[in-house]
Design an enzyme around this catalytic site. Structure first.
Site, short mmCIF file in Angstrom:
data_model
loop_
_atom_site.label_atom_id
_atom_site.label_comp_id
_atom_site.label_asym_id
_atom_site.label_seq_id
_atom_site.Cartn_x
_atom_site.Cartn_y
_atom_site.Cartn_z
N TYR A 173 0.83 -1.22 0.00
CA TYR A 173 0.00 0.00 0.00
C TYR A 173 0.86 1.26 0.00
O TYR A 173 1.79 1.40 0.78
CB TYR A 173 -0.92 0.03 1.23
CG TYR A 173 -1.64 1.36 1.37
CD1 TYR A 173 -2.70 1.68 0.53
CD2 TYR A 173 -1.23 2.31 2.30
CE1 TYR A 173 -3.35 2.89 0.63
CE2 TYR A 173 -1.87 3.54 2.41
CZ TYR A 173 -2.93 3.82 1.56
OH TYR A 173 -3.56 5.03 1.65
N HIS A 203 -3.23 16.51 -2.80
CA HIS A 203 -3.57 16.64 -1.38
C HIS A 203 -3.29 18.04 -0.83
O HIS A 203 -3.64 18.32 0.32
CB HIS A 203 -2.80 15.60 -0.56
CG HIS A 203 -3.35 14.20 -0.69
ND1 HIS A 203 -3.80 13.68 -1.87
CD2 HIS A 203 -3.54 13.21 0.25
CE1 HIS A 203 -4.23 12.44 -1.68
NE2 HIS A 203 -4.09 12.13 -0.40
N ASN A 316 1.90 11.63 6.01
CA ASN A 316 1.09 10.82 6.91
C ASN A 316 1.53 11.05 8.35
O ASN A 316 2.62 10.65 8.74
CB ASN A 316 1.24 9.33 6.55
CG ASN A 316 -0.10 8.67 6.29
OD1 ASN A 316 -1.10 9.04 6.88
ND2 ASN A 316 -0.12 7.70 5.39
N TYR A 404 -16.57 32.18 46.46
CA TYR A 404 -15.90 31.03 45.87
C TYR A 404 -14.78 31.44 44.91
O TYR A 404 -13.76 30.74 44.79
CB TYR A 404 -16.89 30.18 45.08
CG TYR A 404 -17.89 29.42 45.93
CD1 TYR A 404 -17.85 29.47 47.32
CD2 TYR A 404 -18.88 28.64 45.33
CE1 TYR A 404 -18.78 28.78 48.09
CE2 TYR A 404 -19.80 27.95 46.09
CZ TYR A 404 -19.75 28.03 47.48
OH TYR A 404 -20.67 27.34 48.22
N ARG A 407 -11.95 32.05 47.42
CA ARG A 407 -11.65 30.95 48.34
C ARG A 407 -11.29 29.65 47.63
O ARG A 407 -10.49 28.85 48.12
CB ARG A 407 -12.88 30.72 49.23
CG ARG A 407 -12.61 29.85 50.43
CD ARG A 407 -13.87 29.36 51.14
NE ARG A 407 -15.06 30.15 50.93
CZ ARG A 407 -16.29 29.68 51.12
NH1 ARG A 407 -16.47 28.43 51.51
NH2 ARG A 407 -17.34 30.44 50.91
N PHE A 453 -1.55 7.00 12.24
CA PHE A 453 -1.82 8.36 11.76
C PHE A 453 -3.06 8.97 12.40
O PHE A 453 -3.31 10.17 12.26
CB PHE A 453 -2.03 8.33 10.24
CG PHE A 453 -3.07 7.32 9.82
CD1 PHE A 453 -4.42 7.52 10.05
CD2 PHE A 453 -2.68 6.14 9.21
CE1 PHE A 453 -5.37 6.58 9.67
CE2 PHE A 453 -3.62 5.18 8.83
CZ PHE A 453 -4.97 5.40 9.06
N GLU A 538 -12.04 5.87 4.93
CA GLU A 538 -11.65 6.53 6.19
C GLU A 538 -12.94 6.91 6.93
O GLU A 538 -13.42 8.05 6.84
CB GLU A 538 -10.76 7.73 5.88
CG GLU A 538 -9.48 7.30 5.18
CD GLU A 538 -8.78 8.41 4.42
OE1 GLU A 538 -9.26 9.57 4.48
OE2 GLU A 538 -7.76 8.14 3.76
#
Length: 589
Positions: A173, A203, A316, A404, A407, A453, A538
């Protein structure tokens, strides 16, 4: 005789956003000649691509790109420019209209505040020991990078295994196949390099403003650190080219939006690689933004040439999430300590008691962060060692306990301290993790597909960080409200004696309130969302890129809110003069 020893020069010249490399014959030509040559190349470029014969616009000015200094056309190039210098040619119509815009030249902006001073010191990277604070320092330009000796051996072994697999025509792959949904498409050997180049180009699909130089430096440094582990199959030559680009401060254009955080931060890391290929835009302190190939060339660098799997090896991983997260973490850590001092100063001004910070109270609920915060309060507030006149002035008052927001600071601030500690541990692991796919295990002679990844770890941690650090602003704004309100503070309303004529801190408080409200929305965890991508391949993603970006925004907002509280507390203490606070607190006033 002297001129015969002169060497030729090369200058990078920009015309309307286009960069041209102009060779000069020993630099004896004039600046006017340089402008004319550049304009000729610009016209030739436009004629080839846009069917425009030429522009008739005359040259208005020729300037140095950095700083914008105007150059005299009659001057000799060598007398006023250096080899590989950057110049901008401004045409007559390039000036902005005085009506529609500023009269500055848009093509020669000052790129950085002041001068960038290249670091002299080196930080060694080995892929296993990078810390979040060192990564932030790398981003700030404090160090250059060098690789530890053992890195070369690991990288070379991994690359050899990969090349052997290609030579044996095995199907693996991302090496001999397509990507994502195209994982079952086998690519012939003669197209393996084209496969990697196409991957980077396709990409590089991010959007939005570019990351600023310090964040690109962090991204680049972190990717180098991960590649140094030897699990990616990258060649030593390409890895060294990444190091050289970092050390030369050559930083590609990386849009901040576009990653879903699985398979890693594909879009931003692709833009990083695209610039290194000499395509797209690149920034350096000397050139500003320019075409990547010219910026690299001007710094004596060559674009990278990808071999099989190298495109995938460069993109990646979770480095955008982790690098932005490291900055958010370190800034949160700093503001967390500052919040304790600011809150202590507000408590002093509001005449609160120190009894709530007694060590036995916090030993009974021994969270580390809570104990540390209480100890910090005790160190700066009234004590026998550091007495406070303000505290002594209300020692016998009837108030039993405080609100608060005063404190409970150890309990509220304390959990932020513990969260930061947790996130730091997780991010430090992430910075030094192999996040490629497939992973190259040279010692086993295997290449294995996995899921390192996936950005879920840093995504969840940074969502958690944003939720935690927000509380520093949430409680700060409520203390600020008490400072504004005379019913609580016994001080003039909005901390001004001339109420009505002056509004004092009225709108400063509104600003703080708006930032706290904004943070409430930003603290919704982006990592609870997932959208299927890559045609169902994906089918679960982390959305960690947004986790990191909004964590940074939350931290920035918290910084502003606490700064407003600090200013208000310093103003408030003026109304208590001549009484003095403790010596420990007085240094902050």
């Amino acid at each position: 005789m002297k001129s015969s020893k002169l060497k030729g020069m090369k200058l990078s010249v920009r015309v309307r956003g286009e960069w041209f490399a102009i060779p000069c014959n020993k630099g004896q030509e004039t600046i006017k000649w340089l402008g004319e040559q550049s304009l000729q190349r610009y016209n030739k470029s436009k004629a080839a691509h846009e069917h425009i014969l030429h522009t008739k616009d005359p040259i208005a000015e020729i300037r140095k790109t950095r700083g914008g200094a105007i150059l005299d056309g009659d001057d000799i190039i060598r007398d006023i420019l250096d080899d590989n210098d950057f110049v901008s040619v401004v045409l007559k119509s390039d000036k902005s209209s005085p009506i529609t815009g500023p009269v500055e030249i848009p093509y020669v902006p000052e790129q950085v505040p002041g001068r960038f001073k290249a670091p002299l010191d080196y930080l060694s990277l080995d892929g296993f020991s990078l810390t979040t604070d060192d990564l932030v320092l790398l981003g700030k330009g404090r160090y250059k990078i060098q690789l530890e000796k053992e890195v070369a051996e690991r990288v070379v072994k991994g690359r050899k295994l990969l090349e052997d697999i290609v030579a044996e025509n095995k199907v693996v792959y991302g090496i001999t196949t397509g990507f994502g949904k195209f994982a079952n498409t086998v690519i012939p050997n003669e197209k393996l390099i084209e496969l990697q180049e196409n991957l980077i180009r396709s990409h590089s699909a991010g959007v939005g403003p570019p990351l600023p130089p310090d964040r690109v430096r962090m991204l680049l440094a972190l990717r180098i650190n991960v590649l140094a582990k030897g699990f990616s199959g990258i060649s030593l030559k390409v890895l060294n080219q990444y190091v050289d680009a970092f050390n030369a401060n050559c930083l590609p254009w990386v849009p901040e939006k576009g990653t879903v955080g699985a398979s890693g931060d594909l879009a931003p890391l692709s833009h990083l690689a695209l610039g290194m290929m000499g395509e797209g835009k690149m920034w350096s302190a000397e050139s500003g933004w320019g075409e990547a190939r010219y910026v690299l060339e001007a710094h004596g660098l060559q674009p990278i040439k990808l071999g099989p799997k190298e495109g995938l090896a460069l993109i990646n991983g979770t480095q955008l999430i982790a690098s932005l997260g490291a900055e958010a973490l370190e800034r949160a850590n700093a503001i967390c300590r500052q919040a304790d001092i600011i809150a202590a100063l507000t408590l002093e001004v509001l005449k609160g008691t120190t009894k709530a910070f007694d060590s036995d109270i916090h030993a009974a609920r021994p969270h580390k962060g809570q104990i540390a915060v209480a100890q910090r309060f005790r160190a700066v507030l009234h004590s026998d060692q550091h007495p406070s006149e303000i505290a002594n002035s209300h020692r016998f008052c009837n108030r039993v306990q405080d609100a608060y927001t005063l404190r409970c600071c150890p309990q509220v601030h304390g959990v932020v301290v513990d969260t930061i500690s947790f996130v730091k541990t997780l991010l430090t692991t992430e910075l030094n993790s192999g996040t490629d796919n497939p992973m190259v295990f040279a010692d086993r002679s295997e290449i294995i597909s996995g899921g390192n990844f996936h950005g879920e770890y840093p995504a969840k941690a940074l969502d958690y960080l944003a939720i935690a650090v927000h509380e520093l602003a949430s409680i700060s704004e409520r203390r600020l409200d008490r400072l504004m309100n005379p019913a609580y503070s016994e001080l003039p309303a909005f901390l001004t004696n001339d109420g009505g004529l002056n509004s004092g801190f009225m709108i400063a408080h509104c600003t703080a309130a708006s930032l706290v409200s904004e943070n409430k929305v930003l603290c919704h965890p982006s990592s609870v969302d997932s959208l299927t991508t890559s045609a169902g391949t994906e089918d679960h993603v982390s959305m960690g890129g947004f986790s990191a970006r909004k964590a940074l925004t939350v931290v920035e907002n918290v910084e502003h809110v606490l700064a407003i509280e600090l200013l208000a507390a310093c103003q408030a203490i003026e109304f208590l003069r001549p009484l003095k606070t403790s010596t420990s607190l007085s240094v902050y006033v």
